[in-house]
Design an enzyme around this catalytic site. Structure first.
Site, PDB file in Angstrom:
ATOM      1  N   THR A  74       0.855  -1.193   0.000  1.00  0.00           N
ATOM      2  CA  THR A  74       0.000   0.000   0.000  1.00  0.00           C
ATOM      3  C   THR A  74       0.887   1.237   0.000  1.00  0.00           C
ATOM      4  O   THR A  74       0.684   2.168  -0.795  1.00  0.00           O
ATOM      5  CB  THR A  74      -0.940   0.000   1.228  1.00  0.00           C
ATOM      6  OG1 THR A  74      -1.785  -1.154   1.156  1.00  0.00           O
ATOM      7  CG2 THR A  74      -1.798   1.251   1.271  1.00  0.00           C
ATOM      8  N   GLN A 181       0.961  -9.769  -6.388  1.00  0.00           N
ATOM      9  CA  GLN A 181       0.431 -11.125  -6.546  1.00  0.00           C
ATOM     10  C   GLN A 181       1.295 -11.983  -7.452  1.00  0.00           C
ATOM     11  O   GLN A 181       1.238 -13.212  -7.385  1.00  0.00           O
ATOM     12  CB  GLN A 181      -1.004 -11.069  -7.095  1.00  0.00           C
ATOM     13  CG  GLN A 181      -1.990 -10.398  -6.166  1.00  0.00           C
ATOM     14  CD  GLN A 181      -2.295 -11.214  -4.916  1.00  0.00           C
ATOM     15  OE1 GLN A 181      -2.116 -12.431  -4.888  1.00  0.00           O
ATOM     16  NE2 GLN A 181      -2.752 -10.549  -3.870  1.00  0.00           N
ATOM     17  N   SER A 201       5.105  -6.884  -1.685  1.00  0.00           N
ATOM     18  CA  SER A 201       4.698  -7.005  -0.290  1.00  0.00           C
ATOM     19  C   SER A 201       5.145  -8.363   0.239  1.00  0.00           C
ATOM     20  O   SER A 201       4.888  -9.390  -0.391  1.00  0.00           O
ATOM     21  CB  SER A 201       3.178  -6.880  -0.184  1.00  0.00           C
ATOM     22  OG  SER A 201       2.785  -7.037   1.164  1.00  0.00           O
ATOM     23  N   ALA A 202       5.793  -8.377   1.408  1.00  0.00           N
ATOM     24  CA  ALA A 202       6.325  -9.637   1.940  1.00  0.00           C
ATOM     25  C   ALA A 202       5.228 -10.606   2.348  1.00  0.00           C
ATOM     26  O   ALA A 202       5.351 -11.818   2.153  1.00  0.00           O
ATOM     27  CB  ALA A 202       7.244  -9.348   3.132  1.00  0.00           C
ATOM     28  N   HIS A 203       4.119 -10.081   2.909  1.00  0.00           N
ATOM     29  CA  HIS A 203       3.138 -11.010   3.486  1.00  0.00           C
ATOM     30  C   HIS A 203       2.284 -11.730   2.456  1.00  0.00           C
ATOM     31  O   HIS A 203       1.488 -12.603   2.800  1.00  0.00           O
ATOM     32  CB  HIS A 203       2.270 -10.317   4.550  1.00  0.00           C
ATOM     33  CG  HIS A 203       1.172  -9.450   4.030  1.00  0.00           C
ATOM     34  ND1 HIS A 203      -0.115  -9.906   3.889  1.00  0.00           N
ATOM     35  CD2 HIS A 203       1.162  -8.161   3.635  1.00  0.00           C
ATOM     36  CE1 HIS A 203      -0.878  -8.914   3.436  1.00  0.00           C
ATOM     37  NE2 HIS A 203      -0.124  -7.847   3.269  1.00  0.00           N
ATOM     38  N   CYS A 337     -16.987  -5.829   1.811  1.00  0.00           N
ATOM     39  CA  CYS A 337     -17.745  -5.098   2.818  1.00  0.00           C
ATOM     40  C   CYS A 337     -17.240  -3.666   2.875  1.00  0.00           C
ATOM     41  O   CYS A 337     -16.196  -3.390   3.434  1.00  0.00           O
ATOM     42  CB  CYS A 337     -17.574  -5.740   4.178  1.00  0.00           C
ATOM     43  SG  CYS A 337     -18.991  -6.681   4.694  1.00  0.00           S
TER      44      CYS A 337
HETATM   45  C1  LIG Z   1      -2.336  -7.017  -0.826  1.00  0.00           C
HETATM   46  C2  LIG Z   1      -2.133  -6.135  -1.988  1.00  0.00           C
HETATM   47  C3  LIG Z   1      -1.673  -4.826  -1.837  1.00  0.00           C
HETATM   48  C4  LIG Z   1      -1.452  -4.196  -0.477  1.00  0.00           C
HETATM   49  O1  LIG Z   1      -0.324  -4.745   0.133  1.00  0.00           O
HETATM   50  P1  LIG Z   1      -0.058  -4.501   1.700  1.00  0.00           P
HETATM   51  O2  LIG Z   1       1.369  -4.938   1.875  1.00  0.00           O
HETATM   52  O3  LIG Z   1      -1.014  -5.387   2.413  1.00  0.00           O
HETATM   53  O4  LIG Z   1      -0.245  -3.063   1.983  1.00  0.00           O
HETATM   54  C5  LIG Z   1      -1.479  -4.069  -2.971  1.00  0.00           C
HETATM   55  N1  LIG Z   1      -1.698  -4.575  -4.181  1.00  0.00           N
HETATM   56  C6  LIG Z   1      -2.126  -5.832  -4.379  1.00  0.00           C
HETATM   57  C7  LIG Z   1      -2.347  -6.336  -5.765  1.00  0.00           C
HETATM   58  C8  LIG Z   1      -2.368  -6.659  -3.293  1.00  0.00           C
HETATM   59  O5  LIG Z   1      -2.818  -7.886  -3.494  1.00  0.00           O
END
Ligand SMILES: *Cc1c(COP(=O)(O)O)cnc(C)c1O
Length: 416
Positions: A74, A181, A201-203, A337
């Site tokens: 984000t 992704q 994003s790492a998670h 939601c």
């Molecule tokens: C999850 C996601 C984000 C946001 O990533 P965060 O690390 O959770 O802030 C941005 N873009 C895509 C395509 C995502 O799937």
């Protein structure tokens, strides 16, 4: 098999035990601030960050000094879009993006619109793809940035990134892609794909939450910024101690960054085998659902899609009721939601899926730790739950009647 079954890996992934092990010492024992230059605690932390920076860069074909660590994608998306907008405002005020982007991209663009920027939001086709020609046609002399994601988080559609990047450069615009992704599932090369900025994003790839990166091109810039070449193409959004080359101040999250690096290393090594495994599981799930249910539609591109994604609309079923019925299965619905109301997914709507079908959609996100047994269990539970809900639906019964009548005509009948 442990219940509930987790099949929502586009939302987040568990931390891989190998990643957790790599992170552990950096909380308690080796707790130094990577910016502390005067003692070994700091040096050791700086060394660990340096190693992780190399590991992250290697996953996308970048150089280590092109990686800016952030708090997640984000923030990376915000920095890329708002940072370019601010830095290149003297050159232009127009940004091109697409209707199926993540909220972090769309809402960053919306914010800029309030500040006087112009945004073109490109449509997608029924499979979720952006036509590269539409990027060409949307371009204006004022265009400074094109932001199109690599792979979609709801329907898994992969965009023709290299071509879109090439077109952006032809018109003198920078190219940003949200690769959250795709990372760890598809091989990524920022040079071959004509990418100037890329969010990670790492998670989403078996690393910890709260850490991400923005790749910022420093080498072989395809876009000549002259005569404003003295300008950096990116303004920081967070000011302070000048960390990360001044682009993102703030004490580095050393354990998180170490975990992110470890996750990237594992992804680079195992991506190919893992993607095959995911694809097999995903295809099995699709096959079971198709075999057990009529009136279903798979959303997204049949070939150009993430190996772990399956997005299905179930006709004559309410998504919320479906989720309630699937209490021991963790998946997402095609509705989000927002406040008190269930809004149909903006991605499915942009692809032309009706509001009703979008409401009756589920997103299955397979992951590293899913098993064949889980796939079979989930398919069984979905078939049973959809069947039960449809039994209660008078609309479904009468639709079945007319489908039976029209199926005698060739080419009619099942939705897909
Ligand atoms: C999850 C996601 C984000 C946001 O990533 P965060 O690390 O959770 O802030 C941005 N873009 C895509 C395509 C995502 O799937």
């Amino acid at each position: 098999m442990k219940l509930p079954v987790y099949m929502d890996n586009h939302s987040t992934t568990p931390v891989d035990p190998r990643v957790f092990e790599a992170m552990a010492p950096w909380f308690t024992e080796k707790f130094g601030n990577a910016a502390s230059r005067s003692h070994s605690f700091g040096w050791e932390a700086a060394e660990a960050v340096k190693k992780a920076r190399k590991q992250v860069a290697a996953l996308i074909g970048a150089a280590p000094d092109e990686i800016v660590f952030t708090s997640g994608a984000t923030e990376s998306d915000n920095l890329a879009i708002k940072g370019v907008a601010e830095a290149l405002r003297p050159r232009g005020n127009h940004i091109i993006t697409a209707a199926t982007e993540h909220r972090a991209v769309l809402d960053s663009c919306k914010r800029l619109e309030q500040q006087g920027f112009k945004v073109t939001c490109l449509p997608v086709d029924g499979r979720g793809r952006v036509d590269p020609d539409s990027v060409h046609h949307a371009h204006q002399t004022q265009t400074i940035l094109v932001s199109i994601m690599l792979a979609n988080n709801e329907v898994g559609t992969i965009q023709p990134i290299a071509e879109i990047g090439r077109i952006a450069h032809e018109h003198g615009a920078l190219f940003h892609t949200d690769a959250v992704q795709a990372a760890g599932k598809l091989s990524i090369d920022v040079d071959a794909m004509n990418i100037d900025l890329l969010s990670l994003s790492a998670h989403k790839m078996y690393g910890p939450k709260g850490v991400g990166a923005l790749y910022v091109r420093r080498r072989n810039a395809a876009v000549q910024l002259a005569p404003l070449s003295l300008l950096s193409p990116l303004s920081p959004m967070i000011d302070g101690g000048g960390h990360e080359g001044g682009l993102r101040s703030g004490t580095l999250n050393v354990p998180g960054i170490v975990g992110f690096g470890a996750a990237c290393l594992i992804a680079a090594k195992e991506m190919q085998l893992e993607s095959e495994h995911l694809r097999r599981l995903r295809d099995r799930l699709a096959e079971l659902l198709r075999g057990g249910l009529d009136e279903i539609q798979v959303n997204g591109h049949p070939a150009e899609r993430l190996p772990n994604n399956l997005n299905v609309s179930f006709g004559y079923v309410d998504g919320e009721a479906l989720l309630v019925g699937l209490s021991d299965v963790a998946v997402s619905s095609g509705a989000a939601c927002t406040s008190a109301k269930m809004e149909p997914s903006h991605v499915l709507r942009a692809m032309g899926v009706s509001e009703e079908l979008a409401q009756g959609s589920l997103r299955f996100g397979l992951g590293r730790f899913n098993t064949e047994e889980e796939v079979e269990y989930v398919a069984g539970r979905v078939i049973e739950t959809v069947g039960r809900l449809r039994e209660l639906s008078p609309v479904y019964s009468s639709a079945r009647e007319s489908a039976r009548a029209s199926s005698r005509e060739p080419g009619r009948g099942r939705m897909e």
